[in-house]
Design a protein around this motif. Structure first.
Motif, short mmCIF file in Angstrom:
data_model
loop_
_atom_site.label_atom_id
_atom_site.label_comp_id
_atom_site.label_asym_id
_atom_site.label_seq_id
_atom_site.Cartn_x
_atom_site.Cartn_y
_atom_site.Cartn_z
N ARG A 171 0.96 -0.99 0.40
CA ARG A 171 -0.17 -0.43 -0.51
C ARG A 171 1.22 1.36 -0.36
NH1 ARG A 171 -2.61 4.01 -0.30
NH2 ARG A 171 -5.05 4.02 0.47
N THR A 172 1.51 1.95 -1.46
CA THR A 172 2.52 2.76 -1.34
C THR A 172 1.40 3.88 -1.13
OG1 THR A 172 2.92 1.58 -3.15
CG2 THR A 172 3.61 3.95 -3.00
N LEU A 173 2.07 4.99 -0.46
CA LEU A 173 1.36 6.53 0.26
C LEU A 173 2.38 7.80 -0.90
CD1 LEU A 173 1.19 5.71 3.95
CD2 LEU A 173 -0.79 5.24 2.13
N PRO A 174 1.58 8.81 -0.47
CA PRO A 174 2.31 9.65 -1.76
C PRO A 174 3.21 10.35 -0.72
CG PRO A 174 0.24 10.22 -0.94
CD PRO A 174 0.12 8.11 -0.60
N VAL A 175 4.21 10.96 -1.54
CA VAL A 175 5.42 11.64 -0.87
C VAL A 175 4.39 13.19 -1.52
CG1 VAL A 175 6.37 10.76 0.30
CG2 VAL A 175 7.29 11.25 -2.27
N GLU A 176 4.88 14.68 -0.69
CA GLU A 176 5.37 15.90 -1.41
C GLU A 176 6.19 16.86 -0.70
OE1 GLU A 176 2.45 19.46 -2.11
OE2 GLU A 176 1.30 18.03 -0.98
N VAL A 177 7.34 17.25 -1.99
CA VAL A 177 8.09 18.29 -1.93
C VAL A 177 7.65 19.50 -1.01
CG1 VAL A 177 10.22 19.54 -3.01
CG2 VAL A 177 9.29 17.01 -3.88
N ILE A 178 8.17 19.78 -0.34
CA ILE A 178 8.00 21.34 0.54
C ILE A 178 9.15 21.92 0.45
CG2 ILE A 178 6.96 22.45 2.70
CD1 ILE A 178 5.55 19.82 1.08
N ASN A 179 9.07 23.01 -0.67
CA ASN A 179 10.16 24.39 -0.59
C ASN A 179 9.38 25.79 -0.09
OD1 ASN A 179 8.39 24.91 -3.06
ND2 ASN A 179 9.83 23.35 -3.90
N ARG A 180 10.28 27.27 -0.63
CA ARG A 180 9.77 27.84 -0.32
C ARG A 180 7.61 28.19 -1.25
NH1 ARG A 180 14.16 32.05 1.00
NH2 ARG A 180 12.72 33.22 1.92
N ASN A 181 8.34 27.07 -1.86
CA ASN A 181 6.74 27.53 -2.80
C ASN A 181 5.78 27.69 -2.25
OD1 ASN A 181 8.38 28.53 -4.81
ND2 ASN A 181 9.06 27.05 -6.11
N ASN A 182 5.94 26.59 -1.24
CA ASN A 182 4.71 25.86 -0.68
C ASN A 182 4.11 25.98 0.51
OD1 ASN A 182 6.10 23.82 -0.60
ND2 ASN A 182 5.00 22.45 -1.41
N VAL A 183 5.45 26.08 0.93
CA VAL A 183 5.81 25.78 2.22
C VAL A 183 4.29 26.94 3.61
CG1 VAL A 183 7.05 28.08 2.85
CG2 VAL A 183 7.01 26.37 4.93
N ASP A 184 3.69 28.23 3.26
CA ASP A 184 2.74 28.74 4.03
C ASP A 184 1.71 27.72 3.86
OD1 ASP A 184 4.58 30.77 4.47
OD2 ASP A 184 3.89 31.91 2.87
N THR A 185 1.99 27.23 2.55
CA THR A 185 0.30 26.57 2.85
C THR A 185 0.72 24.91 3.35
OG1 THR A 185 -0.40 27.32 0.18
CG2 THR A 185 -1.02 24.95 0.91
N ILE A 186 1.66 24.28 3.70
CA ILE A 186 1.54 23.20 3.96
C ILE A 186 1.76 23.32 5.66
CG2 ILE A 186 3.59 21.57 4.60
CD1 ILE A 186 2.30 21.27 2.04
#
Length: 376
Positions: A337-352
């Motif tokens: 059961r493979t789960l997703p990953v997401e890259v967090i950087n300065r473009n989306n850090v506020d959203t995260i």
């Protein structure tokens, strides 16, 4: 003269006495009681089949560490236990093979209908894991042990995640340079595969999840990137900081650190601050915590790879609960059961960061370790 048709008809049973009113009532009551008994039995069978009258299955999960990373995993497991109505035992063990093996052994023969384990040493613990799989349903999570006869694995595709981290190194230092990988230990399957994914991406090798592990003590040279001997901190954040400081002092051309675990990035940031290298040496990490997000916001961390920690715990308990009740329809293809990953950087850090506080990706610390039933 009287005709035959005028004669009274003889009784079919001249010996039978007339049926009294009380006998009719008694017969009606017996019929009513029989109908009620049948309805009660049918309802009981239905409720049993639906699980209402069955005892709640006992499920357990065993972590491979005690750090904050596991709090989110445990929260997901607890939510699944609530939804799927199972009794959940949570055992947080330190990152020590002997301690975890003892915790696993304490679950044997205790009536658990399913156990999830994040193995520290897939090969070294193959025996106890096989014994557990023979005693109950075994699901591995976060880190796998394919030789353990487990039902399935729940977690990140770590080789792919490692290659994604390698892509971030490419972007952080496109000119190339020396790269240091920081890892907890060399036995765990998840960090083994992440490390190999990073190396293969930087050396531009073909995509091969089964690529043999490059020797950790060797320096690996490519056209643009040189991977320094792997820093192994034995799951100790303080050791990770000390070893990162040592690497900085010994390798003046070091351009980027890659941290494999949730505590790695904060430990590396301490080393960079101590040596006055914040912002000069790039950092790519794994997982999300306050220090890592602050590092991204300040420009000291280039990116981090966020895993679905909540989903890891949730789907582990979901699969165990369904299997305990005889439902295997939700089992994943190819036992993963493979789960997703997401890259967090300065473009989306506020959203995260907003998501973290709104949906509780990083909740309050989980309750203290719950002992196994019958464990001393």
């Amino acid at each position: 003269m009287t005709s035959q048709t005028d004669q009274p008809m003889p009784s079919a049973n001249p010996q039978a006495p007339p049926v009294s009113g009380s006998a009719k009532v008694h017969h009606s009551h017996r019929l009513l009681y029989t109908i009620i008994a049948i309805l009660v039995l049918a309802n009981g069978v239905l409720m049993w089949n639906l699980g209402s009258l069955r005892p709640r299955p006992k499920i357990a999960i065993v972590t491979s560490g005690e750090g904050p990373y596991w709090d989110t995993v445990i929260s997901g497991a607890q939510e699944a236990a609530r939804i799927y109505d199972v009794d959940l035992t949570v055992i947080k063990t330190r990152t020590d093979v002997q301690a975890q093996t003892q915790a696993i052994r304490s679950l044997l023969g205790k009536g658990y209908k399913g156990v999830g384990v994040s193995p520290i040493s897939p090969i070294g613990q193959a025996g106890i894991l096989a014994e557990l799989a023979n005693d109950t349903t075994l699901v591995t999570f976060d880190s796998d042990s394919p030789v353990s006869r487990r039902l399935c694995f729940v977690g990140t595709d770590n080789y792919t995640a490692g290659r994604i981290a390698g892509e971030q190194v490419h972007r952080a230092i496109p000119e190339g340079g020396e790269v240091a990988i920081v890892i907890g230990n060399l036995d765990k399957e998840n960090t083994q595969r992440r490390r190999q994914g990073v190396i293969d991406e930087l050396l531009e090798r073909p995509f091969n999840p089964d690529q043999a592990m490059d020797p950790p003590e060797q320096m690996i040279r490519g056209e643009k990137y040189t991977i320094l001997p792997t820093i192994v901190d034995h799951s100790d954040p303080a050791a990770a900081t000390a070893l990162a400081i040592e690497a900085i002092n010994q390798h003046p051309n070091l351009k980027c650190f890659v941290g494999m675990l949730s505590y790695s990035t904060p430990a590396i940031l301490k080393a960079l601050q101590t040596t006055g290298k914040l912002g000069q040496i790039k950092v790519v990490g794994f997982d999300v915590n306050d220090q890592t997000l602050e590092g991204i916001e300040a420009g000291h961390v280039f990116a981090t790879i966020m895993q679905d920690q909540f989903g890891c715990g949730y789907h582990t308990v979901r699969l165990l609960a369904e299997t305990a009740r005889g439902d295997r329809s939700g089992l994943p293809t190819f036992q993963r059961r493979t789960l997703p990953v997401e890259v967090i950087n300065r473009n989306n850090v506020d959203t995260i960061r907003a998501l973290v506080h709104e949906e509780g990706i990083m909740p309050e610390p989980a309750p203290p370790t719950q002992p196994a039933a019958g464990a001393g």
